[in-house]
Design a protein around this motif. Structure first.
Motif, PDB file in Angstrom:
ATOM      1  N   GLU A   1      36.452  32.607  46.658  1.00 39.47           N
ATOM      2  CA  GLU A   1      36.301  33.107  45.393  1.00 39.47           C
ATOM      3  C   GLU A   1      37.112  32.456  44.105  1.00 39.47           C
ATOM      4  OE1 GLU A   1      36.416  35.649  41.851  1.00 39.47           O
ATOM      5  OE2 GLU A   1      34.998  35.342  43.191  1.00 39.47           O
ATOM      6  N   THR A   2      36.523  31.777  43.112  1.00 41.90           N
ATOM      7  CA  THR A   2      37.102  31.445  41.904  1.00 41.90           C
ATOM      8  C   THR A   2      36.424  31.613  40.867  1.00 41.90           C
ATOM      9  OG1 THR A   2      36.013  28.996  41.952  1.00 41.90           O
ATOM     10  CG2 THR A   2      37.960  29.436  43.274  1.00 41.90           C
TER      11      THR A   2
ATOM     12  N   GLY B   1      40.803  32.860  45.734  1.00 45.48           N
ATOM     13  CA  GLY B   1      41.001  33.575  46.998  1.00 45.48           C
ATOM     14  C   GLY B   1      40.302  33.076  48.177  1.00 45.48           C
ATOM     15  N   ALA B   2      40.454  33.286  49.119  1.00 46.98           N
ATOM     16  CA  ALA B   2      39.810  32.903  50.601  1.00 46.98           C
ATOM     17  C   ALA B   2      39.998  33.834  51.486  1.00 46.98           C
ATOM     18  CB  ALA B   2      40.096  31.514  50.913  1.00 46.98           C
TER      19      ALA B   2
ATOM     20  N   THR C   1      31.439  32.375  45.759  1.00 46.57           N
ATOM     21  CA  THR C   1      31.055  32.649  44.170  1.00 46.57           C
ATOM     22  C   THR C   1      30.552  31.684  43.332  1.00 46.57           C
ATOM     23  OG1 THR C   1      32.955  34.449  44.459  1.00 46.57           O
ATOM     24  CG2 THR C   1      31.446  34.088  42.243  1.00 46.57           C
ATOM     25  N   VAL C   2      29.348  31.815  43.081  1.00 45.57           N
ATOM     26  CA  VAL C   2      28.742  30.878  42.028  1.00 45.57           C
ATOM     27  C   VAL C   2      28.027  31.452  40.616  1.00 45.57           C
ATOM     28  CG1 VAL C   2      27.948  29.294  44.028  1.00 45.57           C
ATOM     29  CG2 VAL C   2      26.162  31.142  42.999  1.00 45.57           C
TER      30      VAL C   2
ATOM     31  N   ASP D   1      39.289  40.827  42.164  1.00 44.58           N
ATOM     32  CA  ASP D   1      38.873  39.593  42.842  1.00 44.58           C
ATOM     33  C   ASP D   1      39.624  39.081  43.925  1.00 44.58           C
ATOM     34  OD1 ASP D   1      36.996  39.816  40.717  1.00 44.58           O
ATOM     35  OD2 ASP D   1      37.740  38.476  39.495  1.00 44.58           O
ATOM     36  N   ASN D   2      38.782  38.693  45.155  1.00 44.39           N
ATOM     37  CA  ASN D   2      39.315  38.371  46.388  1.00 44.39           C
ATOM     38  C   ASN D   2      38.544  37.731  47.166  1.00 44.39           C
ATOM     39  OD1 ASN D   2      38.378  40.277  48.256  1.00 44.39           O
ATOM     40  ND2 ASN D   2      39.098  41.646  46.559  1.00 44.39           N
ATOM     41  N   GLY D   3      38.924  36.935  48.108  1.00 42.37           N
ATOM     42  CA  GLY D   3      38.017  36.153  48.968  1.00 42.37           C
ATOM     43  C   GLY D   3      37.374  36.959  49.950  1.00 42.37           C
ATOM     44  N   VAL D   4      37.956  38.138  50.156  1.00 44.15           N
ATOM     45  CA  VAL D   4      37.540  39.123  51.391  1.00 44.15           C
ATOM     46  C   VAL D   4      36.001  39.592  50.872  1.00 44.15           C
ATOM     47  CG1 VAL D   4      37.869  41.516  52.357  1.00 44.15           C
ATOM     48  CG2 VAL D   4      39.773  39.632  52.231  1.00 44.15           C
TER      49      VAL D   4
END
Length: 413
Positions: free
Chosen positions: A40-41, A47-48, A112-113, A355-358
């Motif tokens: 996530e960026t 985040g990952a 995330t795109v 926002d986070n990678g999870v």
């Protein structure tokens, strides 16, 4: 029908990779599970996370840029891009190391795109495409708001369909989630987001100079000071009172608050940048008006769904997600509405609202399960700073012209 050899080869590769399994005795007993790395960026957090197909978080890492952006008075896209670039490799490596998973054991990478800041999205996408090509893994492009909407399903057995209210620093929308990639959009922000107005009011009040708020985001500062403020001291008009749809507007409210701040500065004889004596009361009144606006639009969305059979008759659910969903006052305001209308309110813990990678990895898990949106590693993907979610039903909601019954939102501090 004849297929070119290269296309046949790519198809075979995808089918093979989509059935990659991870088997390890490290969980105490032998287990096999598909594993997804989420990245996530979209804005200001790198985040990952690595999840298995049951939603267990095997490892995660998050780098927050909050302190940097607090010092600059807001998110500067080029600064956010640089910080993502400096930290993404480390963050992904930490998530993998903490999970004990080697890249070769991954079933897919989800990233995330869309939507988000273009410069931020570009870093995550470029890194991810290099990664999947290096390790020959399927790639799952993720819609940021879809990920927020589905996070609650990682924690609770929520069946489709359900109503979701997503509120954050960049977005606000109401939608019916009918499937992993099937949404009906009932309302969205016409201008600013709720998180945006809270941040801007906090900056205009110079709350970073407040001894209790120097390390807090704008929304956190407003919520903290509002606890000891009198929300009735300043009467701000709830936006869009005569517009019978489910869309949001916060720009007019921000102007109301700004005018009041200027008036109080003149009365107290202070310059902009100096703390007013009534900051707690302004914070409380602003937060209450934001919460009321969100609650009223959500109330109308519920009535529209009930009138059109869009939610199940038994145990209908409202999911509240996004960064602003961690605001406890807003949660309580929405609880008033769900109790009035017979819905069950669910909200992920605060750490999963931001926002986070999870949440990205979980969205990848959901899509992997259903075989939706899974691409071979060599396909070019492009980021989209603006991207709607689902089928737009806002015109139908407005045409219904639903008038709200009176509901008093009285929340003790």
């Amino acid at each position: 029908m004849t297929m070119f050899p290269s296309k046949v080869k790519n198809l075979q590769r995808v089918l093979q990779l989509r059935h990659t399994f991870y088997c390890s005795p490290s969980y105490g007993k032998a287990s096999c599970s598909r594993l997804v790395l989420g990245i996530e960026t979209s804005c200001d957090d790198t985040g990952a996370a690595v999840l298995d197909e049951k939603g267990a978080i095997l490892g995660e890492s998050l780098h927050s840029q909050k302190e940097v952006h607090l010092r600059t008075g807001g998110i500067i896209p080029t600064v956010a891009q640089q910080l993502h670039s400096e930290n993404i490799e480390r963050v992904v490596q930490e998530a993998l190391e903490r999970s004990g998973v080697d890249p070769s054991q991954l079933s897919a990478v989800a990233t995330t795109v869309k939507p988000g800041l273009a410069l931020s999205l570009s870093i995550g996408l470029k890194f991810s495409q290099r990664f999947v090509r290096q390790h020959n893994k399927p790639f799952i492009p993720i819609h940021h708001m879809e990920a927020h909407a589905l996070t609650a399903r990682m924690l609770h057995p929520i069946a489709f369909p359900f109503l979701v209210l997503l509120i954050s620093g960049g977005h606000s929308l109401l939608a019916v989630a009918r499937g992993v990639d099937d949404f009906l959009l009932l309302g969205y922000s016409l201008d600013e987001s709720p998180g945006d107005i809270l941040d801007k009011v906090a900056r205009r009040l110079s709350l970073t100079k407040h001894p209790q708020c120097s390390t807090l985001s704008g929304g956190q500062a407003i919520e903290l000071l509002a606890k000891s403020g009198d929300r009735m001291r300043f009467r701000f008009t709830t936006p869009m009172g005569q517009t019978h749809d489910c869309c949001f507007s916060f720009a007019g409210l921000r102007n109301q608050v700004t005018m009041m701040i200027k008036k109080k500065e003149a009365e107290e004889g202070i310059e902009q940048g100096t703390l007013l004596s009534c900051v707690n009361d302004i914070a409380a009144a602003t937060q209450h008006t934001v919460a009321t606006h969100l609650a009223k639009r959500t109330h109308r969305a519920i009535l529209f769904c009930q009138a059109n059979g869009l939610l199940p008759a038994s145990s209908p659910t409202l999911v509240l997600s996004g960064g602003v969903a961690s605001n406890q006052y807003i949660r309580k305001a929405l609880t008033v509405i769900t109790e009035t209308t017979g819905l069950h309110l669910l909200c992920p813990p605060a750490k999963f609202c931001t926002d986070n990678g999870v949440m990205i990895a979980w969205n990848g898990v959901e899509r992997l399960r259903e075989g939706k949106g899974i691409l071979p590693p060599n396909v070019d993907v492009f980021y989209e700073p603006k991207a709607p979610l689902g089928v737009d039903m806002t015109a139908e909601v407005k045409a219904a012209g639903i008038r709200l019954p009176s509901v008093r939102i009285r929340i003790p501090n």
